[in-house]
Write a protein that holds these residues in place. Structure first.
Motif, PDB file in Angstrom:
ATOM      1  N   GLY B  91      65.414  21.327 -22.977  1.00 35.99           N
ATOM      2  CA  GLY B  91      64.213  22.101 -23.138  1.00 35.99           C
ATOM      3  C   GLY B  91      64.215  23.472 -22.516  1.00 35.99           C
ATOM      4  O   GLY B  91      65.155  23.912 -21.863  1.00 35.99           O
ATOM      5  N   THR B  92      63.105  24.127 -22.760  1.00 38.20           N
ATOM      6  CA  THR B  92      62.897  25.482 -22.302  1.00 38.20           C
ATOM      7  C   THR B  92      61.795  25.449 -21.255  1.00 38.20           C
ATOM      8  O   THR B  92      61.136  24.431 -21.098  1.00 38.20           O
ATOM      9  CB  THR B  92      62.438  26.350 -23.481  1.00 38.20           C
ATOM     10  OG1 THR B  92      61.430  25.622 -24.173  1.00 38.20           O
ATOM     11  CG2 THR B  92      63.573  26.644 -24.414  1.00 38.20           C
ATOM     12  N   ASP B  94      58.255  26.499 -19.955  1.00 37.25           N
ATOM     13  CA  ASP B  94      56.944  27.008 -20.378  1.00 37.25           C
ATOM     14  C   ASP B  94      56.526  28.199 -19.519  1.00 37.25           C
ATOM     15  O   ASP B  94      56.974  28.333 -18.394  1.00 37.25           O
ATOM     16  CB  ASP B  94      55.886  25.916 -20.214  1.00 37.25           C
ATOM     17  CG  ASP B  94      55.977  24.897 -21.328  1.00 37.25           C
ATOM     18  OD1 ASP B  94      56.853  25.066 -22.191  1.00 37.25           O
ATOM     19  OD2 ASP B  94      55.181  23.950 -21.316  1.00 37.25           O
ATOM     20  N   ASN B 272      41.198  12.609 -42.916  1.00 33.32           N
ATOM     21  CA  ASN B 272      41.472  14.041 -42.779  1.00 33.32           C
ATOM     22  C   ASN B 272      41.615  14.323 -41.295  1.00 33.32           C
ATOM     23  O   ASN B 272      40.689  14.085 -40.525  1.00 33.32           O
ATOM     24  CB  ASN B 272      40.329  14.872 -43.342  1.00 33.32           C
ATOM     25  CG  ASN B 272      40.407  14.960 -44.852  1.00 33.32           C
ATOM     26  OD1 ASN B 272      41.197  15.715 -45.394  1.00 33.32           O
ATOM     27  ND2 ASN B 272      39.602  14.141 -45.521  1.00 33.32           N
ATOM     28  N   ALA B 273      42.760  14.776 -40.885  1.00 27.84           N
ATOM     29  CA  ALA B 273      42.981  15.083 -39.472  1.00 27.84           C
ATOM     30  C   ALA B 273      44.185  15.992 -39.384  1.00 27.84           C
ATOM     31  O   ALA B 273      45.232  15.666 -39.912  1.00 27.84           O
ATOM     32  CB  ALA B 273      43.232  13.810 -38.669  1.00 27.84           C
ATOM     33  N   GLY B 274      44.037  17.125 -38.717  1.00 28.89           N
ATOM     34  CA  GLY B 274      45.154  18.059 -38.609  1.00 28.89           C
ATOM     35  C   GLY B 274      45.688  18.391 -39.986  1.00 28.89           C
ATOM     36  O   GLY B 274      44.958  18.797 -40.874  1.00 28.89           O
ATOM     37  N   ILE B 275      46.962  18.124 -40.175  1.00 29.17           N
ATOM     38  CA  ILE B 275      47.575  18.450 -41.459  1.00 29.17           C
ATOM     39  C   ILE B 275      47.229  17.429 -42.544  1.00 29.17           C
ATOM     40  O   ILE B 275      47.339  17.697 -43.739  1.00 29.17           O
ATOM     41  CB  ILE B 275      49.105  18.569 -41.276  1.00 29.17           C
ATOM     42  CG1 ILE B 275      49.755  19.118 -42.545  1.00 29.17           C
ATOM     43  CG2 ILE B 275      49.709  17.229 -40.892  1.00 29.17           C
ATOM     44  CD1 ILE B 275      51.232  19.376 -42.406  1.00 29.17           C
ATOM     45  N   LEU B 276      46.799  16.234 -42.125  1.00 28.91           N
ATOM     46  CA  LEU B 276      46.569  15.147 -43.090  1.00 28.91           C
ATOM     47  C   LEU B 276      45.372  15.428 -43.988  1.00 28.91           C
ATOM     48  O   LEU B 276      44.296  15.770 -43.508  1.00 28.91           O
ATOM     49  CB  LEU B 276      46.355  13.828 -42.348  1.00 28.91           C
ATOM     50  CG  LEU B 276      47.535  13.341 -41.495  1.00 28.91           C
ATOM     51  CD1 LEU B 276      47.128  12.150 -40.657  1.00 28.91           C
ATOM     52  CD2 LEU B 276      48.709  12.987 -42.399  1.00 28.91           C
ATOM     53  N   LYS B 277      45.595  15.246 -45.306  1.00 29.24           N
ATOM     54  CA  LYS B 277      44.527  15.520 -46.258  1.00 29.24           C
ATOM     55  C   LYS B 277      44.223  14.274 -47.072  1.00 29.24           C
ATOM     56  O   LYS B 277      45.051  13.818 -47.857  1.00 29.24           O
ATOM     57  CB  LYS B 277      44.926  16.668 -47.201  1.00 29.24           C
ATOM     58  CG  LYS B 277      45.011  18.008 -46.487  1.00 29.24           C
ATOM     59  CD  LYS B 277      45.543  19.087 -47.423  1.00 29.24           C
ATOM     60  CE  LYS B 277      46.211  20.189 -46.637  1.00 29.24           C
ATOM     61  NZ  LYS B 277      47.668  20.169 -46.701  1.00 29.24           N
ATOM     62  N   THR B 311      41.699  10.870 -33.258  1.00 30.19           N
ATOM     63  CA  THR B 311      40.447  10.625 -33.952  1.00 30.19           C
ATOM     64  C   THR B 311      40.394  11.547 -35.159  1.00 30.19           C
ATOM     65  O   THR B 311      40.450  12.766 -35.012  1.00 30.19           O
ATOM     66  CB  THR B 311      39.249  10.938 -33.045  1.00 30.19           C
ATOM     67  OG1 THR B 311      39.483  10.300 -31.791  1.00 30.19           O
ATOM     68  CG2 THR B 311      37.961  10.444 -33.645  1.00 30.19           C
ATOM     69  N   ALA B 313      38.955  13.693 -38.429  1.00 33.14           N
ATOM     70  CA  ALA B 313      37.705  14.407 -38.687  1.00 33.14           C
ATOM     71  C   ALA B 313      36.821  13.590 -39.622  1.00 33.14           C
ATOM     72  O   ALA B 313      35.614  13.492 -39.426  1.00 33.14           O
ATOM     73  CB  ALA B 313      38.003  15.774 -39.279  1.00 33.14           C
ATOM     74  N   THR B 314      37.453  13.011 -40.637  1.00 33.42           N
ATOM     75  CA  THR B 314      36.714  12.102 -41.514  1.00 33.42           C
ATOM     76  C   THR B 314      37.573  10.890 -41.783  1.00 33.42           C
ATOM     77  O   THR B 314      38.771  10.901 -41.534  1.00 33.42           O
ATOM     78  CB  THR B 314      36.399  12.741 -42.882  1.00 33.42           C
ATOM     79  OG1 THR B 314      37.652  12.904 -43.564  1.00 33.42           O
ATOM     80  CG2 THR B 314      35.717  14.066 -42.775  1.00 33.42           C
TER      81      THR B 314
END
Lengths: 322, 502
Positions: B91-92, B94, B272-277, B311, B313-314
């Protein structure tokens, strides 16, 4: 974004905090709080804490807790007072610088040799320094003449602080040591594999801190012109003041360089205490306020992230429905 | 192009307590070649690369670099000899810029006469290196913690490449990378070869090793077995050398049945959450459901949503068990309903590294073990021993700290804890990530056994062969959306699935 514009934006972000604090108290007590004269005094009061907090900067980046600064400032003040009365002004200045270096070395050696957590080492040392102060040369306390306290008065107090600020800015941002401090503070293991010796870095970090506390002790005595030994961890509240300024600087570090953040931090802290006095809060309650402010401030970033996430979810749900 | 010997390892032996990690290993590395180093976990390949890169000192044996004795005092000394290593999880740092990370510990080269660092030159030099390895979109003055994981890994590569190594050791780095990062790494390796330098490439992915290396050295149980030229050998030959026995075709499932019950045990609706559609899916009793896709397509997030860690969004997640239904909003609900979750990030999310094997295995079962409010050590120990035995964890004892186990054994501990808990639904996120062939096969056998017992598995994986090899049904995700559903069958191949992934 142009460079000038970028600097302007970051300056605005950094100054927003003290301005908001100022406006709040100004609204409550328009007549008494924050007159130009009062601000000038607040600025002078902030300088000593600023020097202390600058000294703590590297330690805080590394993640070292240092509770000894207040006791060193007091102890150095007592030594300076003694040397002034014996040998005069320049002896006092030399005593301040040299005893700062000495305490820096003691702290650094104790921490690196003993390998005990920094909290334990520095609390132990604080108790020793405080106690030694109360027996040093009879333990009666010291006083100096007003003329000798020139370093504690404007414009010298500002100049000394400015010099200390520039030195730290360069150390922190423009030297290998400064880069190593950030590396060790963020990930000691990676730093180690890159050939950095964390113990050496920590040693020098403590050492630099000590030097700054020495100067702060000298400035403190010059400002107050009289000083008595502290006991029962009485030096902790000034240590906390400096530490809190450091936390404010960490909070502002996205917008303002850590070193400038410290100045904004100390000024904000002093504004708050002055404001509390202006609205007639008792000394005990002032401490409650300041303690609560500290907790809120450190906790704030956490809470903010949570609130943000929550808001984002609601926003997303609305979008989906639409 | 000359193929002279650059580095010779002669009779290296390394002991850890009573374990012989390396036994009398002798082999040569040549200039201008990409050498694969392959072997099961515990075969000694990582130990060997650590000896070469100066992080471990051998108990016996010598090394020669360009015909001269080479005895690195530490990894910094090795770097001074132009031997660099890129490791799996390093790793790098932060809070520091890309440039500061590239020149970590080497800042003095930018020191001017006054002892101050010329940050401008530092940035321009960093920009030059980044451009050289073909990633000029990474800016030297950007803070690494604001960059995606992938790009941070590339910064690490830049750090190694800056030193212009003669020998570059790549230790299982690719498991942490997606295709983009891999391509950059492969380019670097190809360039090194062109410049008549040496690459030592350690990977668990046999196909990857076969396609990128000129020759392959096989290690087994701490000993060097043989070096084969890639053009004259087959994967099965190498697999056989690695384990010392025939593995054959029984690596994945042999059948093409896709039989499972109609009973739905776990389902989600309109997530629906983050990238999930708008994701809806159902997992059935006795089913192995594969989720395939690229690293950032949302498959890993979906696993977390199903376990209640994220959690949405929907939408909602429901688990059905013994005729009753519960909505999963928190992991505790999932665990109470016998759902287990194996994270992709084993060391950070699946294990308590500083705790014992016993503590790790018994953790989700503590509620089950307690009598009143007391947990008797005996029952805890029994549970842990049973789990460890079932999974055949290689260990000194149940009280051994998990931290020092090999990757495969760690994963066995993770699985033992959910199986010990009696989980009926397992969400496995990259269950064979960074694991050698032997343990991989054991995990596949376990999955089959669980399926036969009527348990349900959701397997999230970035490795297509295992998704195809193990799943009854495959859902392919792209950019957070389900693109396609495949049923198990001989017609489902990598090339068919890839079309829906990218």
């Amino acid at each position: 974004m142009g460079k000038t514009k970028k600097y302007a934006v970051s300056a605005l972000k950094g100054l927003a905090l003290p301005v908001v604090v100022y406006l709040i108290f100004k609204l409550i007590r328009p007549a008494t709080f924050g007159t130009p004269e009062a601000l000038y005094i607040i600025a002078q009061q902030a300088m000593m804490v600023t020097i202390m907090s600058l000294g703590m900067c590297c330690n805080m980046t590394i993640g070292i807790w240092d509770f000894s600064p207040g006791s060193i400032v007091t102890m150095v003040g007592l030594i300076c007072g003694y040397y002034f009365n014996q040998y005069g002004f320049w002896a006092m200045v030399a005593a301040g610088i040299l005893s700062g270096i000495l305490f820096g070395l003691i702290n650094a050696t104790a921490y690196t040799v003993l390998r005990v957590p920094s909290v334990v080492v520095t609390v132990g040392l604080m108790l020793i320094y405080e106690s030694y102060g109360s027996v040093y040369k009879g333990g009666k306390g010291v006083s100096i003449t007003r003329e000798a306290g020139i370093l504690g008065q404007a414009p010298w107090i500002f100049l000394v602080t400015l010099v200390m600020l520039i030195i730290l800015y360069v150390i922190y941002n423009k030297t290998k040591f400064g880069f190593n401090v950030k590396a060790v503070g963020n990930n000691e293991l990676i730093a180690k594999t890159a050939g950095i010796n964390p113990r050496v870095v920590k040693f020098f970090s403590f050492f630099i801190a000590g030097c700054y506390f020495g100067i702060a002790g000298l400035v403190n005595l010059s400002y107050t012109t009289a000083l008595s030994p502290a006991k029962n961890m009485g030096t902790m509240s000034v240590t906390f003041d400096a530490m809190m300024a450091g936390f404010i600087a960490i909070y502002l570090s996205g917008a303002v360089n850590r070193v400038f953040g410290i100045v904004i931090g100390t000024f904000t802290m002093k504004l708050i205490s002055a404001g509390l006095v202006a609205i007639g809060v008792e000394a005990t309650w002032q401490k409650v306020f300041v303690g609560a402010f500290l907790l809120f401030f450190i906790g704030f970033t956490q809470i903010k992230a949570q609130v943000n996430e929550w808001m984002n979810r609601i926003k997303r749900a609305k979008q989906v429905k639409a | 192009m000359s193929h002279e010997t650059v580095l010779s390892v002669k009779g290296i032996t390394k002991l850890f307590a009573s374990t012989r990690a390396l036994v009398d290993v002798t082999l040569d590395f040549k200039a201008g070649e990409v050498r694969g180093l392959i072997g099961e976990n515990g075969s000694g390949k990582s130990t060997l690369s650590n000896v070469i890169s100066g992080q471990l000192h051998p108990d016996d044996g010598t090394m020669e670099l360009h015909g001269k004795p080479y005895k690195p005092a530490n990894n910094v000394d090795a770097k001074n000899h132009k031997i660099c290593m890129i490791v799996q999880e390093m790793g790098t740092i932060d809070g520091m810029t890309v440039a500061a990370n590239i020149f970590l510990g080497k800042e003095d080269i930018f020191q001017n006469k006054a002892g101050l660092l010329d940050t401008k030159r530092m940035n321009s030099e960093a920009a030059r290196i980044l451009k050289e390895i073909g990633v000029d979109y990474i800016k030297p003055e950007a803070l690494v913690n604001k960059m995606p994981f992938e790009d941070r890994k590339i910064v690490e590569m830049a750090r190694a490449m800056y030193l212009e190594p003669e020998i570059l050791i790549v230790d299982e780095t690719t498991t942490a990378l997606s295709q983009k990062g891999r391509d950059i790494l492969y380019d670097i390796m190809a360039k090194m070869k062109e410049q008549n330098k040496t690459v030592i490439f350690i990977s668990h992915d046999l196909d990857e090793v076969m396609s990128k290396c000129d020759s392959i050295s096989v290690m087994r149980d701490g000993s060097y077995v043989d070096t084969l030229q890639v053009k004259d050998c087959t994967p099965s030959q190498i697999r056989q050398l690695m384990v010392g026995r025939e593995i054959g075709d029984e690596y994945y499932r042999a059948d093409y049945n896709h039989e499972y019950s109609d009973e739905v045990v776990l389902e989600c609706e309109n997530i629906n959450a983050g990238i999930l559609k708008d994701i809806s899916l159902q997992l059935h009793k006795g089913e192995i459901l594969g989720l395939a896709g690229l690293t950032d397509c949302g498959i890993h997030e979906l696993g977390k949503v199903l376990f209640g860690l994220i959690t949405p969004a929907t939408g909602s997640v429901h688990v059905h068990r013994d005729g009753h239904t519960a909505e999963i909003k928190k992991p505790i609900t999932a665990i109470h309903n016998k759902v287990g979750y194996v994270s992709k990030n084993r060391d950070q999310e699946a294990l308590m590294l500083l705790s014992s094997i016993q503590d790790n295995i018994s953790l989700p079962s503590l509620d089950m073990l307690k009598k009143g409010f007391i947990i008797f050590p005996k029952s805890e120990k029994e549970l842990a021993l049973k789990g460890a035995d079932q999974m055949q964890i290689k260990m000194r004892g149940i009280d051994q700290t998990v931290m020092y186990l090999s990757g495969g054994n760690k994963q066995k501990v993770v699985l033992a804890k959910w199986i010990g808990n009696g989980s009926e639904i397992l969400i496995l996120d990259c269950p064979t990530r960074g694991i050698d062939v032997g343990v991989k096969a054991a995990i596949y056998r376990l999955m089959e056994k669980l399926k036969a017992e009527g348990k349900s598995i959701l397997m999230i994986s970035e490795e297509l062969p295992e998704v195809i090899g193990m799943s009854d049904r495959i859902l392919v995700l792209k950019d957070g959306e389900i693109q396609k559903e495949f049923m198990r069958g001989p017609e489902v191949t990598e090339s068919v699935i890839i079309e829906y992934m990218i």
